[in-house]
Write an enzyme that holds these catalytic residues in place. Structure first.
Site, PDB file in Angstrom:
ATOM      1  N   GLY A 216       0.822  -1.201   0.000  1.00 22.57           N
ATOM      2  CA  GLY A 216       0.000   0.000   0.000  1.00 22.57           C
ATOM      3  C   GLY A 216       0.858   1.254   0.000  1.00 22.57           C
ATOM      4  N   SER A 217       0.384   2.267   0.671  1.00 18.89           N
ATOM      5  CA  SER A 217       1.013   3.591   0.575  1.00 18.89           C
ATOM      6  C   SER A 217       2.385   3.666   1.217  1.00 18.89           C
ATOM      7  CB  SER A 217       0.107   4.635   1.222  1.00 18.89           C
ATOM      8  OG  SER A 217      -1.154   4.597   0.601  1.00 18.89           O
ATOM      9  N   THR A 218       2.762   2.694   2.053  1.00 17.18           N
ATOM     10  CA  THR A 218       4.114   2.758   2.615  1.00 17.18           C
ATOM     11  C   THR A 218       5.145   2.726   1.494  1.00 17.18           C
ATOM     12  OG1 THR A 218       4.106   0.358   2.901  1.00 17.18           O
ATOM     13  CG2 THR A 218       3.548   1.679   4.834  1.00 17.18           C
ATOM     14  N   LYS A 220       5.112   4.441  -1.073  1.00 16.35           N
ATOM     15  CA  LYS A 220       5.325   5.788  -1.647  1.00 16.35           C
ATOM     16  C   LYS A 220       6.676   6.364  -1.223  1.00 16.35           C
ATOM     17  CE  LYS A 220       0.423   6.743  -2.112  1.00 16.35           C
ATOM     18  NZ  LYS A 220      -0.754   7.113  -1.304  1.00 16.35           N
TER      19      LYS A 220
END
Lengths: 514, 432
Positions: A216-218, A220
């Site tokens: 997921g967004s980790t 990014k």
């Protein structure tokens, strides 16, 4: 007649020569493969009938110990901390075989490694058995904090010292009681094994380094690092447009922001709110496949970490984006490839990206350690029966993932995520804490997602002393807040435990009873 | 010299006995004193018998035999204390048989004269197990004779009797067998009627194998006869014909006997039936591999895995506990024994003595080769004992008797060292 007698004598001598050659074949040349034949239980029986060293945590807790057996074998392995370290220590069991530290450091624990063999030759008449004690970098107090904080939520916690790569905690829930696998009562062990094998939660699997999840967004953080390394992204530019969603070239399926919110801005701003539209565009149109793959691989994706545990799995970042079709719209940016839409997804940690909790902890640790990723490890030293150090783990840089300057920019950005972003729950008074949350939607009928957070913490203005990854599996809901509300408080407790120095009452030398 | 060597051997055996006890039970055996005294006593008796009855005998024979016997005893004692007691009794009887043989057979001529009696005795001993009421079949081989509680393998003695008979018969007929008068295509061979003995021996070996299912003994008889025939006649054609017949016989028996097929299959790949027919061989290979170069140490191996570990497979246990080094030492001991036997065969000038010494040495050396080769999977397994080392009364008694004859033969024509070379040159030049 004498000629024939001599010839016959020579013939017999040749027969005996053949015997000698065959003896060498059986006892020397093919001995190893014979010893390893399935069905040859000699090795196993020997191993279970000889003493074996302890495994001790960095804060002095004995987590694996051999006692005299009363059953089939002379010794029995016991695990005083029950399930706390089961998945990392592994088991040493006649029924299960061995895994984890028990397997990786088997030669040292049983005194069969070259160092111990040499020692045995040099001083054959010592009182203490010639076996090694493995001292871990893992801390029982940090591990316990991870267990308490995660509670009965299914998930994993990894804590690592970014400066050395020393792992401080590796916990997954559910775990199992290794004493039931190592018992000399093989009937009990077999029944237990059957029960464990039937459990869909796979309690024996060390998920921290052998299971992959959508990050997921980790992820990014990695995308941002790739942007900074490519030079097209700086702390101040570009200023991504405020938008509800982003539609990549070659597709008409938009990637939405969480909850349909609008976001945009420069690097720090978009990281703070975890802006999907901006990071998707950054990966697809500014950075491009080559730089994304290169940076992901420098962070460790695509190859198994060189950790001192058996069979670690590698994390995955997709590498195939097809042919380059044309130049992109962004000046100095990336070209458009057949799979550019997939790259947009991958840039926000969706699609085919998957990572182990250990890998995501390493991402945070790399940012905290000025862009240098240290080789992760669980062993700190190996001692002999008298307490003398036989071997110490020497820290090494696994990869220089990004430049010091870019690491500093990202470090500051991640600290902003805690002070003014999605990970406020990770904050600790008087400590510099940086973080990135993540919520990987699972596409289940009832909305659910993996809640993630990756964090680091250290004294103000100084290098961080701990980095943490927390994954809580399949939480209800699909809001970007999930990572911040569910995972960040867990990371907070684990960091606090890790920031507390080890009590100095640690016993020296061999532990009692060994 | 013999006394010195014997003292050395005594030290080795007592040391090994102590170590084995330390290895299995971690204590010095309580009976070490009586054991040492008893063994020393036996050695001294045998040594005195040699000094008195065959003063010029080869000094290596007795110490080598004592070493093998002692080592075998240590391993049997380490594996099974009940068998050890019996083996000690049989060893005492063996030494007695040794002394009696030395005393009874003062001159080799005596044996040559009574060749037909001895030959008949050999045949009777050989077929004894086949006689209903007396013979016993154990483990699929009908090679035992049982009278009351006493069981015996007469075949072990038949071997010696036949060796004596073969040597005497061939010395008598060697001139006839040597002359090649018969034309067979491009070859000249002796008259076929003189070939009859070869065919008889071949048929006999086949018969033994068929009815007694004793592969090893059949092979041993045949090799003995062939070897002695070749040495006696100096005709290589006998060897060729004999080996041809052997190949044919081996092929036929492989075709028609399932137990022969099993032996061959388990030699080539024992893992095809590791829990069944190949079990012994597989476990034996594991034991040997486990021993490695230096062995697990006396008494420290994982015994109890191999069926017949005290008899046929004792070499595997030696290989496990004493390693390649110890197993090689046993090989060398047998090789030295063969060397001593061959030396006395070469030194004797009397053809009968020469042939007998050669035959007995071949018997001993080839039997040891067969079983060690079987155990380490160089050859298909043939169930014979490892002379002096394996557990077994018949085998021990017979082999002590055999060695008594070898000692006698090494004494019957003592050559002083000075003219040994001359003598050999003469023999060679006469031949040339």
């Amino acid at each position: 007649m004498n000629r024939q007698i001599r010839k016959a004598g020579t013939f017999l001598a040749l027969c005996y020569l053949a015997l000698f050659v065959q003896l060498n074949v059986v006892q020397v040349a093919t001995a190893k493969s014979l010893n390893d034949k399935p069905g040859n239980s000699r090795k196993v029986e020997r191993d279970f009938n000889r003493p074996r060293g302890d495994i001790v945590t960095a804060d002095g807790k004995v987590v694996a110990h051999s006692v005299e057996g009363d059953g089939r074998f002379a010794y029995q392995r016991t695990y005083p901390t029950d399930e706390l370290f089961a998945q990392i220590i592994g088991t040493y069991s006649f029924v299960f075989g061995s895994d984890g530290v028990e397997k990786y450091y088997d030669e040292q624990l049983s005194g069969q490694s070259a160092e111990f063999q040499l020692k045995g030759l040099l001083s054959p008449f010592t009182e203490t058995p010639n076996v090694g004690t493995v001292e871990l970098t893992l801390r029982a107090d940090v591990q316990s904090a991870a267990r308490e904080a995660l509670g009965t939520k299914v998930g994993s916690v990894v804590a690592i010292d970014p400066r050395s790569g020393a792992l401080l905690a590796m916990w997954s829930y559910p775990s199992f009681n290794p004493n039931l696998t190592s018992t000399n009562d093989t009937m009990t062990a077999r029944a237990f094994r059957t029960a464990l094998a039937a459990d869909p939660a796979k309690p024996t699997l060390p998920k921290t380094y052998r299971e992959r999840y959508f990050p997921g967004s980790t992820f990014k953080v990695v995308t941002a690092a790739a942007g900074l390394e490519s030079g097209v992204i700086t702390a101040d530019s570009p200023d991504f447009p405020v938008a509800r969603n982003y539609t990549a070239p070659l597709t008409n399926r938009p990637l939405s922001n969480f909850g349909g919110s609008s976001c945009g801005g420069t690097l720090v701003a978009i990281l703070r709110v975890s802006c999907n539209s901006a990071f998707a565009q950054m990966g697809a149109e500014y950075i491009g496949p080559e730089q994304m793959v290169r940076t992901a691989e420098k962070f460790g994706f695509g190859s198994a970490p060189n950790i001192d545990l058996p069979k670690p799995v590698s994390s995955v970042f997709p590498t195939d984006y097809g042919k380059r079709l044309r130049d992109g719209a962004v000046p100095g940016g990336a070209g458009i490839f057949e799979n550019t839409p997939a790259l947009a997804q991958a840039s926000i940690g969706q699609g085919d990206v998957s990572a182990t909790p250990l890998q995501m902890a390493l991402v945070a640790a790399t940012i905290a350690n000025s862009g240098n990723q240290m080789t992760p490890h669980v062993m700190s030293s190996i001692r002999d029966g008298s307490g003398a150090t036989i071997k110490e783990y020497s820290d090494s840089v696994a990869t220089a993932a990004i430049s010091k300057e870019n690491a500093a920019i990202l470090r500051a950005a991640m600290i902003e995520v805690v002070t003014d972003g999605t990970a406020k729950a990770a904050a600790i008074d008087g400590v510099d804490v940086g973080a990135k949350t993540g919520t990987a939607q699972l596409g289940t009928p009832v909305p659910s997602s993996h809640a993630w957070v990756i964090t680091f913490a250290g004294p103000p203005g100084q290098p961080a002393t701990v980095a943490v990854a927390v994954l809580v599996q399949a939480q209800p809901g699909a809001s970007e807040q999930t990572g911040g509300t569910v995972a960040a408080p867990i990371a907070n407790k684990v960091m606090q435990a890790a920031l507390t120095p080890i009590p100095s009452s640690k016993p020296a030398g061999p532990t009692p009873g060994s | 010299m013999e006394a010195g060597l014997l003292a050395l051997v005594a030290l080795v055996v007592v040391g090994a006995y102590t170590l084995a006890s330390l290895g299995t039970a971690s204590r010095i055996p309580a009976n070490i004193g009586p054991f040492f005294a008893g063994m020393l006593c036996l050695f001294v008796v045998a040594h005195l018998a040699v000094r008195k009855l065959a003063p010029h005998a080869d000094p290596f024979l007795l110490p080598l035999v004592v070493l093998l016997n002692g080592l075998g005893y240590v391993f049997i004692a380490r594996l099974d204390s009940k068998l050890a007691g019996q083996q000690l009794g049989w060893t005492a009887l063996g030494v007695l048989a040794f002394c009696v043989t030395l005393g009874f057979v003062r001159r080799v001529r005596f044996l040559e004269r009574s060749r037909y009696t001895v030959g008949l005795l050999g045949v009777v001993l050989l077929v004894l197990p086949l006689i209903p009421g007396v013979g016993r079949e154990i483990n699929g081989s009908r090679i035992w004779v049982g009278i009351g509680p006493v069981r015996f393998q007469p075949g072990e003695f038949a071997k010696i009797a036949l060796a004596i008979f073969f040597a005497a018969y061939l010395v008598e007929h060697r001139e006839l067998l040597r002359t090649a008068t018969f034309k067979l295509g491009p070859f000249r061979t002796p008259d076929p009627k003189h070939l009859a003995p070869v065919l008889v021996a071949w048929g006999f070996a086949m018969m033994v194998m068929m009815f007694q299912r004793d592969l090893g003994s059949a092979l041993l008889f045949y090799m003995l006869f062939l070897g002695v025939l070749w040495v006696a006649t100096e005709r290589v054609s006998y060897l060729i014909v004999g080996l041809g017949l052997f190949s044919g016989g081996a092929y036929l028996s492989w075709m028609y006997f399932s137990h022969v097929q099993t032996r061959v299959a388990m030699w080539l790949n024992p893992w095809s039936d590791a829990q069944g027919k190949g079990f012994q061989i597989v476990q034996s290979s594991y034991a040997l591999a486990w021993g490695g170069v230096s062995g697990s140490g006396l008494g420290r191996g994982i015994a109890g895995r191999i069926p017949y570990q005290e008899t046929d497979f004792i070499f595997a246990i030696i290989g496990e506990e004493l390693g390649l080094a110890g197993a090689t030492a046993v090989l060398v001991a047998f090789l030295l024994l063969i060397g001593s036997g061959m030396r006395s065969s070469l030194r004797n000038t009397d053809p009968f003595a020469k042939l007998l010494a050669f035959g007995l040495t071949l018997l001993l050396g080839f039997q040891a080769f067969l079983i060690m080769g079987g155990v380490i999977r160089l050859l298909p397994l043939t169930g014979v004992t490892l002379p002096f080392v394996s557990y077994g009364g018949s085998s021990l008694l017979a082999n002590w008797t055999l060695v008594a004859l070898l000692v006698r033969l090494s004494d019957s024509h003592p050559l002083s060292r000075e003219n040994e070379g001359e003598e050999l040159t003469t023999v060679l030049s006469v031949k040339a």
